[in-house]
Design a protein around this motif. Structure first.
Motif, PDB file in Angstrom:
ATOM      1  N   TRP A  52       8.463  14.371   0.844  1.00 35.84           N
ATOM      2  CA  TRP A  52       7.534  13.280   0.560  1.00 35.84           C
ATOM      3  C   TRP A  52       6.126  13.778   0.252  1.00 35.84           C
ATOM      4  CZ3 TRP A  52       7.997   8.503  -0.897  1.00 35.84           C
ATOM      5  CH2 TRP A  52       6.880   7.652  -0.852  1.00 35.84           C
ATOM      6  N   ASP A  53       5.696  14.832   0.936  1.00 33.64           N
ATOM      7  CA  ASP A  53       4.344  15.335   0.705  1.00 33.64           C
ATOM      8  C   ASP A  53       4.168  15.802  -0.731  1.00 33.64           C
ATOM      9  OD1 ASP A  53       3.725  14.787   3.300  1.00 33.64           O
ATOM     10  OD2 ASP A  53       4.156  16.814   4.036  1.00 33.64           O
ATOM     11  N   LYS A  61       5.737   4.268   1.973  1.00 38.56           N
ATOM     12  CA  LYS A  61       6.262   5.406   2.725  1.00 38.56           C
ATOM     13  C   LYS A  61       7.129   4.928   3.888  1.00 38.56           C
ATOM     14  CE  LYS A  61       4.888   9.459   5.408  1.00 38.56           C
ATOM     15  NZ  LYS A  61       3.764  10.274   5.920  1.00 38.56           N
ATOM     16  N   LEU A  62       6.674   3.911   4.605  1.00 34.80           N
ATOM     17  CA  LEU A  62       7.451   3.382   5.726  1.00 34.80           C
ATOM     18  C   LEU A  62       8.803   2.833   5.243  1.00 34.80           C
ATOM     19  CD1 LEU A  62       4.675   1.518   7.766  1.00 34.80           C
ATOM     20  CD2 LEU A  62       5.862   3.636   8.401  1.00 34.80           C
ATOM     21  N   SER A 111       0.849  -1.194   0.000  1.00 32.57           N
ATOM     22  CA  SER A 111       0.000   0.000   0.000  1.00 32.57           C
ATOM     23  C   SER A 111       0.882   1.241   0.000  1.00 32.57           C
ATOM     24  CB  SER A 111      -0.904  -0.013   1.235  1.00 32.57           C
ATOM     25  OG  SER A 111      -0.104   0.063   2.419  1.00 32.57           O
ATOM     26  N   GLY A 112       0.225   2.426  -0.128  1.00 36.03           N
ATOM     27  CA  GLY A 112       0.985   3.665  -0.091  1.00 36.03           C
ATOM     28  C   GLY A 112       1.688   3.863   1.236  1.00 36.03           C
ATOM     29  N   GLU A 113       1.031   3.447   2.329  1.00 35.67           N
ATOM     30  CA  GLU A 113       1.653   3.582   3.643  1.00 35.67           C
ATOM     31  C   GLU A 113       2.862   2.670   3.782  1.00 35.67           C
ATOM     32  OE1 GLU A 113       2.184   5.309   7.271  1.00 35.67           O
ATOM     33  OE2 GLU A 113       0.809   5.873   5.658  1.00 35.67           O
ATOM     34  N   ASP A 114       2.773   1.439   3.225  1.00 34.41           N
ATOM     35  CA  ASP A 114       3.916   0.509   3.272  1.00 34.41           C
ATOM     36  C   ASP A 114       5.118   1.095   2.530  1.00 34.41           C
ATOM     37  OD1 ASP A 114       2.462  -1.370   4.688  1.00 34.41           O
ATOM     38  OD2 ASP A 114       1.738  -2.386   2.863  1.00 34.41           O
TER      39      ASP A 114
END
Length: 847
Positions: free
Chosen positions: A153-154, A127-128, A122-125
């Motif tokens: 990043w934003d 980013k992490l 996912s997008g969160e994965d």
């Protein structure tokens, strides 16, 4: 700060600027160094000192407790405690703990976890994962480090996430992906295309859709295949519980590739199948071979040079680095103006010394600086580089120059060192802006060449005791000589090997033949393998193997990675471990003629078996019985007396004492045959000795024989157990003499093993195999060795056909000479001519 006026504000501002500059410099080198161990305010010197002192403190201790808790202070006691601890730690203990382990282990990864692990990120994965990269890690090819992505990043995250998710969906990296990732994926696809198998036991390589039929090219069965055959392995094409090919299975599966399959020799002793890179000779991937494979080229472009690399470069008596330098110069691989201009079109890089176009010939010979060097060098002054334009010709001329006495270099050539120091002087001018004089270049070249030659002399200086050091090896129970013969058109091979016991000096000879052998090197390896298998079966405990294949000895000694020899070398090494001692040695071909003869005859027999009957009849070959027996059959006395080529001998009789000498055409003595009177024997015996004086045969006439029967024994024995063969007249009354030869195992004597026919005057004798018309040797009293012997001697010439035991022939013909001589004496005594009975000779001998 040094101004007369005390301006505190200016000093403070200057200090702040200096601190800022120091901080910026430290941050810069911190980023460039790619190291994360620097902390703020810490300098390299202080850090390294702190780490060193800390490690010393950790690694040094003054007291340790043993397993009972007792402190130990003395150094030897500390050592004992440490050794005892690790000895117990690494000592295996047999405990029934498997069940306990199985009960203690329970699945921790649930089905939900598995699904989560294999789903697209996912997008969160993503980013992490990005933020898990340290901010100071090395930047990618775009020049941005991880800290850039963290800070922005934003802004850029919404563009990066879809590209990464697309990669996980279709496996294709976006164009913006790093060079490293794109290189990894390109390498993966390249490996898939050019990977193959070297077959061992065949259990890992699959029959379909894999390259296993060749170790040098992409060759494998092409489908479609049934679902049942999709997972078929190469081992499934072999016989059950064996590594022999099953022809029926091959015919059912891939009949069109039968020949390619049969050429592969699987391992009989458990070698695993090995993945190989098909674009290199030894199956190892290299960057160079990968590059040319990716470019679609079959091999690297050949270097256009007229030099003989071995003689003109690699065999020079000079340092290895200079050989490599000269090879680069001749290959156009030096970083000089001409080569750089070729790689960077449009650029013009002149000679840094004179401004002319810089080529190899110009740099090392034509430049003003180089010309001065060659003029000052203590070498033949006939060398004029200016008149030669080609670098190859310049170097061929330069390397042949002789050193003049002031150099004191002996046989060490000066020319390579002069070229090397001209190159170093050029680089010193380019990178350090320092010019080196021609005289200094010559001086350095001579000094370094002399120092290298002296160091080499020290390494090769003989033992001051005058004795040559010998590598001591423990003697083996058996010496084994092996060899192979191979035909490229039919790919068949003959194998031969001989065991010689070091205790009893008894020899055993063996031979066999194989079809579908890919190369002569494989044939040599298969001969060694067959010999080791036989030695193991015979219970031999130590063996020393001798072969005339240096490549095979090196392959075994170095456990060669050559995929063509994968199974063979593995089996030889595995077999060698069955012996208490085993050695593999190289000998020249001239010292291995007996094994070579065995191999060639095995090959000949196999060829004869494969010939059609119509061909055999057209050549008047009715059966195997009419061909010359192989070396194993013909080694009547000893296999070492079987020559693969025709042998011409001279039999020389000393009329005074009736002793004989047998020589080759060059006058080299092969045997002596002297008469001896022995107590207990009514007749003299004749002992044959080889060129070194060692007894080979003992010949005696059998007492009370009606057919002039003579017997031949091994060595100096006259025991029946050592009988090799016997000779007798075919009949008592003959117009032309005929003699039959019976080998010791032919006790019934229904058919002779060999027959000798003589003309009426017995000036010519011909030896045949059995009762056939196949000639294996013949003797003529016509002397073809004139000028070799002097004195009262009779000389006869003998021709022995290839692969026939010439010791057997020599002894047989001398027996016939003795019979003829004694017959003539009997005839003279009785005053009559014509054929006589054997009893006439017997009566003469008994007197």
């Amino acid at each position: 700060m040094v101004a007369p006026a005390n301006d505190g504000e200016a000093i403070r501002q200057t200090n702040e600027e200096l601190k800022t500059a120091y901080k910026a410099e430290e941050d810069f080198w911190k980023q460039r160094s790619r190291n994360m161990w620097l902390s703020l305010g810490d300098r390299n010197t202080g850090y390294f000192h702190a780490v060193t002192k800390g490690r010393n403190a950790v690694n040094t201790f003054s007291v340790i407790e043993d397993e009972d808790g007792v402190p130990r202070f003395k150094e030897n006691e500390i050592v004992e405690v440490v050794v005892s601890y690790f000895t117990q730690l690494f000592t295996a203990k047999s405990t029934p703990c498997l069940q306990t382990v199985n009960e203690a282990i329970s699945p921790k990864v649930t089905e939900d976890m598995n699904l989560k692990l294999i789903e697209d990120p996912s997008g969160e994965d993503i980013k992490l994962a990005v933020f898990a990269i340290h901010a100071d890690k090395a930047p990618g090819p775009d020049g941005f480090s991880a800290s850039f992505f963290h800070s922005n990043w934003d802004t850029i995250g919404t563009e990066i996430v879809p590209e990464i998710q697309e990669f996980f969906s279709n496996g294709e990296l976006p164009k913006s992906s790093s060079h490293g990732w794109r290189g990894i994926l390109l390498g993966r696809d390249l490996l898939k295309l050019h990977l193959g198998w070297a077959i061992g036991n065949g259990k890992d390589a699959r029959v379909w859709n894999e390259n296993w039929l060749s170790t040098s090219e992409q060759l494998g069965p092409i489908g479609p295949c049934t679902n049942a055959m999709e997972k078929l392995t190469v081992a499934d094409l072999m016989m059950d519980n064996s590594t022999k090919w099953d022809l029926e299975k091959i015919h059912q599966t891939i009949p069109q590739l039968e020949e390619e399959v049969l050429v592969i020799k699987p391992s009989d002793f458990g070698a695993k199948d090995k993945r190989i890179w098909l674009k290199s000779a030894f199956g190892d991937y290299t960057t160079k071979s990968g590059y040319y494979a990716a470019q679609g080229a079959q091999q690297a472009p050949l270097i256009k040079s007229s030099l003989d690399w071995r003689n003109d470069v690699w065999s020079l008596n000079t340092a290895g680095k200079i050989k490599t330098f000269l090879w680069k110069a001749a290959s156009g691989a030096l970083s000089i103006g001409a080569n750089l201009s070729f790689r960077i079109p449009g650029s013009i890089i002149p000679c840094p010394s004179c401004g002319q176009p810089e080529t190899e010939a110009h740099l090392l010979f034509h430049c003003d600086m180089a010309a001065q060097v060659w003029e000052l060098a203590p070498v033949d002054n006939e060398f004029q580089p200016a008149g030669i334009g080609d670098f190859d010709e310049l170097w061929k001329t330069a390397k042949a120059l002789s050193n003049l006495p002031p150099s004191n270099l002996g046989l060490t050539p000066l020319a390579p060192w002069l070229c090397w120091y001209i190159w170093k002087a050029r680089n010193n001018l380019v990178f350090n802006k320092k010019k080196t004089g021609a005289a200094d270049i010559v001086t350095m070249a001579i000094l370094q060449a002399r120092e290298w030659a002296q160091s080499l002399e020290c390494k090769t200086r003989p033992n001051p005791t005058g004795k040559t050091p010998i590598c001591e090896v423990q003697p083996c129970e058996v010496e084994c000589h092996t060899d192979a013969a191979w035909k490229p058109d039919s790919k068949i091979a003959g194998l031969g090997w001989i065991f010689t016991s070091q205790l009893s000096n008894i020899q055993q000879s063996f031979s066999s033949a194989l079809t579908h052998v890919a190369s002569p090197l494989e044939a040599e390896g298969l001969a060694i393998k067959a010999a080791l298998v036989k030695a193991s079966e015979n219970g031999i405990r130590s063996i020393s193997v001798y072969t005339d294949s240096l490549k095979m000895v090196r392959a075994i000694s170095l456990a060669s990675k050559d995929p063509k020899l994968h199974g063979i070398v593995h089996d030889i090494i595995s077999l060698s471990k069955r012996f208490e001692l085993s050695y593999f040695n190289y000998i020249p071909r001239t010292a291995n003629v007996v094994a070579d003869s065995l191999a060639k005859n095995a090959l000949f027999e196999l060829e004869l078996d494969n010939l059609p009957q119509t061909y055999l009849h057209s050549k008047n070959i009715s059966s195997k019985q009419n061909k010359i027996p192989n070396s194993l059959d013909m080694a009547i006395v000893d296999p070492r007396f079987c020559s693969p080529n025709r042998l011409d001998m001279a039999i020389v009789r000393n009329i005074t004492n009736d002793n004989y000498v047998i020589t080759d055409v060059n006058g080299t003595m092969l045997f002596k045959a002297d008469l001896y009177t022995v107590k207990g024997h009514s007749k003299d015996i004749r002992i044959f000795s080889d060129g070194s004086g060692s007894p080979v045969l003992t010949v005696k006439e059998k007492t009370m024989s009606m057919h002039d029967r003579w017997q031949v024994f091994r060595g100096q024995s006259t025991e029946q157990s050592d009988l090799l063969y016997s000779v007798k007249r075919s009949s008592m009354l003959q117009f032309k003499s005929k003699f039959d030869v019976f080998l010791s195992h032919n006790t019934e004597e229904k058919r002779c093993d060999f027959r000798v026919k003589c003309n009426r005057s017995e000036s010519s004798r011909v030896v045949y195999t059995g009762e056939s018309d196949t000639i294996i040797a013949q003797m003529d009293e016509k002397n073809t060795f004139k000028g070799v012997f002097v004195g009262k001697k009779d000389t006869s010439s003998v021709t022995v056909h290839p692969n026939v035991d010439y010791a057997f022939i020599a002894s047989l013909l001398i027996i016939l000479e003795d019979i003829h001589r004694l017959t003539n004496l009997a005839m003279q005594k009785h005053g009559r001519g014509g054929p006589v009975k054997g009893t006439d000779v017997l009566q003469l001998m008994l007197q």
